[in-house]
Design an enzyme around this catalytic site. Sequence first.
Site, PDB file in Angstrom:
ATOM      1  N   ASN A   1      19.430 -21.940   9.907  1.00 50.20           N
ATOM      2  CA  ASN A   1      18.790 -20.827   9.190  1.00 50.20           C
ATOM      3  C   ASN A   1      19.454 -20.765   7.822  1.00 50.20           C
ATOM      4  O   ASN A   1      20.578 -20.286   7.697  1.00 50.20           O
ATOM      5  CB  ASN A   1      18.994 -19.520   9.968  1.00 50.20           C
ATOM      6  CG  ASN A   1      18.482 -18.316   9.185  1.00 50.20           C
ATOM      7  OD1 ASN A   1      17.829 -18.468   8.141  1.00 50.20           O
ATOM      8  ND2 ASN A   1      18.786 -17.119   9.673  1.00 50.20           N
ATOM      9  N   TRP A   2      18.737 -21.278   6.835  1.00 52.01           N
ATOM     10  CA  TRP A   2      19.330 -21.345   5.488  1.00 52.01           C
ATOM     11  C   TRP A   2      19.435 -19.973   4.834  1.00 52.01           C
ATOM     12  O   TRP A   2      20.093 -19.821   3.824  1.00 52.01           O
ATOM     13  CB  TRP A   2      18.489 -22.266   4.592  1.00 52.01           C
ATOM     14  CG  TRP A   2      18.573 -23.717   4.928  1.00 52.01           C
ATOM     15  CD1 TRP A   2      19.219 -24.287   5.992  1.00 52.01           C
ATOM     16  CD2 TRP A   2      17.984 -24.806   4.188  1.00 52.01           C
ATOM     17  NE1 TRP A   2      19.075 -25.651   5.967  1.00 52.01           N
ATOM     18  CE2 TRP A   2      18.312 -25.992   4.865  1.00 52.01           C
ATOM     19  CE3 TRP A   2      17.203 -24.879   3.033  1.00 52.01           C
ATOM     20  CZ2 TRP A   2      17.902 -27.253   4.417  1.00 52.01           C
ATOM     21  CZ3 TRP A   2      16.783 -26.132   2.585  1.00 52.01           C
ATOM     22  CH2 TRP A   2      17.139 -27.303   3.269  1.00 52.01           C
ATOM     23  N   LYS A   3      18.751 -18.990   5.380  1.00 47.88           N
ATOM     24  CA  LYS A   3      18.687 -17.657   4.758  1.00 47.88           C
ATOM     25  C   LYS A   3      18.251 -17.817   3.297  1.00 47.88           C
ATOM     26  O   LYS A   3      17.484 -18.729   2.987  1.00 47.88           O
ATOM     27  CB  LYS A   3      20.022 -16.925   4.924  1.00 47.88           C
ATOM     28  CG  LYS A   3      20.465 -16.919   6.405  1.00 47.88           C
ATOM     29  CD  LYS A   3      21.598 -16.006   6.704  1.00 47.88           C
ATOM     30  CE  LYS A   3      21.925 -16.085   8.193  1.00 47.88           C
ATOM     31  NZ  LYS A   3      22.957 -15.142   8.613  1.00 47.88           N
TER      32      LYS A   3
ATOM     33  N   HIS B   1      15.182 -11.348  12.903  1.00 45.55           N
ATOM     34  CA  HIS B   1      16.594 -11.578  12.601  1.00 45.55           C
ATOM     35  C   HIS B   1      17.249 -10.225  12.289  1.00 45.55           C
ATOM     36  O   HIS B   1      16.628  -9.348  11.696  1.00 45.55           O
ATOM     37  CB  HIS B   1      16.730 -12.533  11.407  1.00 45.55           C
ATOM     38  CG  HIS B   1      18.142 -13.008  11.238  1.00 45.55           C
ATOM     39  ND1 HIS B   1      19.113 -12.238  10.637  1.00 45.55           N
ATOM     40  CD2 HIS B   1      18.752 -14.155  11.622  1.00 45.55           C
ATOM     41  CE1 HIS B   1      20.261 -12.907  10.661  1.00 45.55           C
ATOM     42  NE2 HIS B   1      20.070 -14.067  11.256  1.00 45.55           N
TER      43      HIS B   1
ATOM     44  N   GLY C   1      23.793 -20.330  10.780  1.00 45.85           N
ATOM     45  CA  GLY C   1      23.667 -19.823   9.415  1.00 45.85           C
ATOM     46  C   GLY C   1      24.524 -20.627   8.453  1.00 45.85           C
ATOM     47  O   GLY C   1      24.173 -21.746   8.062  1.00 45.85           O
ATOM     48  N   GLY C   2      25.657 -20.074   8.076  1.00 44.06           N
ATOM     49  CA  GLY C   2      26.513 -20.673   7.041  1.00 44.06           C
ATOM     50  C   GLY C   2      26.770 -22.160   7.220  1.00 44.06           C
ATOM     51  O   GLY C   2      26.681 -22.934   6.259  1.00 44.06           O
TER      52      GLY C   2
ATOM     53  N   GLU D   1      19.200  -9.345  10.102  1.00 46.05           N
ATOM     54  CA  GLU D   1      19.197  -8.980   8.678  1.00 46.05           C
ATOM     55  C   GLU D   1      17.865  -8.348   8.296  1.00 46.05           C
ATOM     56  O   GLU D   1      17.813  -7.460   7.456  1.00 46.05           O
ATOM     57  CB  GLU D   1      19.513 -10.226   7.833  1.00 46.05           C
ATOM     58  CG  GLU D   1      20.994 -10.603   7.946  1.00 46.05           C
ATOM     59  CD  GLU D   1      21.300 -12.075   7.780  1.00 46.05           C
ATOM     60  OE1 GLU D   1      20.452 -12.822   7.280  1.00 46.05           O
ATOM     61  OE2 GLU D   1      22.426 -12.471   8.156  1.00 46.05           O
TER      62      GLU D   1
ATOM     63  N   GLU E   1      21.872 -13.245  18.984  1.00 48.60           N
ATOM     64  CA  GLU E   1      22.765 -13.211  17.839  1.00 48.60           C
ATOM     65  C   GLU E   1      23.458 -11.857  17.768  1.00 48.60           C
ATOM     66  O   GLU E   1      22.892 -10.896  17.214  1.00 48.60           O
ATOM     67  CB  GLU E   1      21.971 -13.438  16.540  1.00 48.60           C
ATOM     68  CG  GLU E   1      21.309 -14.791  16.450  1.00 48.60           C
ATOM     69  CD  GLU E   1      21.171 -15.249  14.996  1.00 48.60           C
ATOM     70  OE1 GLU E   1      21.445 -16.423  14.737  1.00 48.60           O
ATOM     71  OE2 GLU E   1      20.818 -14.424  14.121  1.00 48.60           O
TER      72      GLU E   1
ATOM     73  N   SER F   1      28.327 -17.334  13.719  1.00 52.88           N
ATOM     74  CA  SER F   1      29.558 -18.074  13.413  1.00 52.88           C
ATOM     75  C   SER F   1      29.759 -19.319  14.281  1.00 52.88           C
ATOM     76  O   SER F   1      30.880 -19.626  14.696  1.00 52.88           O
ATOM     77  CB  SER F   1      30.792 -17.154  13.503  1.00 52.88           C
ATOM     78  OG  SER F   1      30.685 -16.113  12.545  1.00 52.88           O
TER      79      SER F   1
ATOM     80  N   GLY G   1      28.039 -14.284  10.285  1.00 49.36           N
ATOM     81  CA  GLY G   1      28.654 -14.413   8.969  1.00 49.36           C
ATOM     82  C   GLY G   1      30.046 -13.805   8.881  1.00 49.36           C
ATOM     83  O   GLY G   1      30.584 -13.626   7.799  1.00 49.36           O
TER      84      GLY G   1
END
Length: 246
Positions: A9-11, A93, A229-230, A95, A164, A208, A170
Amino acid sequence: MRRKLVVGNWKMHGSRPANAELLSALIGARPFAADVAVCVPAVFLTETAATLASTELRWGAQDVSPHEQGAYTGEISAGMLAECGCRYVITGHSERRAFHGESDLLVAQKAKAALARGVTPIVCVGETLAQREAGETEAVVKRQLSAVIHQLAHCASEIVVAYEPVWAIGTGRTATPEQAQAVHAILRAQLQAATGRGEAMKILYGGSVKPDNAATLFAQADIDGGLIGGASLKAADFIAICRAAA
Ligand code: 13P
């Protein structure tokens, strides 16, 4: 045996040169024993599709409108995502729930819109730290998933679920494999009861996930891969995570 799935997930990250570099590293690192996909910002979907078209790698979006078409400025429909060759779209998600006020019902409607166009929704559920500390984890994730099951009825078995925990996203703070497994088992039981096909469905863990913890997480009985993610933005890390999913 469920085949593992790893989704990046590149966000809201990426740029044309950075994407090209990342995707070319990913293409070069194949084959993987797991299915691998990237969910990219919508403006990059066409290029991502062109880059990955001749590979078995898949791509998807990070959000979708619940509406089929119409005067919804700024929105993107499931039909448009399908035209871009999207295999997946992330819905609900945390976010989007937190920053865009998405309700359980809206998330469910988005998942339904996606499925109607043959795009598999990756439905995210997860509790906040306060909810976990108040002992509400099970109630929260079940409520979030139940809204989707209710909306989709017999099609609910076609979704992918991602657990999640909000406090692990993150933050560098990962759920322990045992904590994650416990919630995955609850979600699978709920899916099994509702659809009769829970044993065949994929439940991903996100929060994470890094090269050094991926293998232990993916070794849990009910963890079928990850939503990353990251670490999905760093080619070496994402490739290592994809390789940890066998
Ligand atoms: P991180 O891997 O950066 O914690 O993000 C997880 C996530 O939100 C994936 O959707």
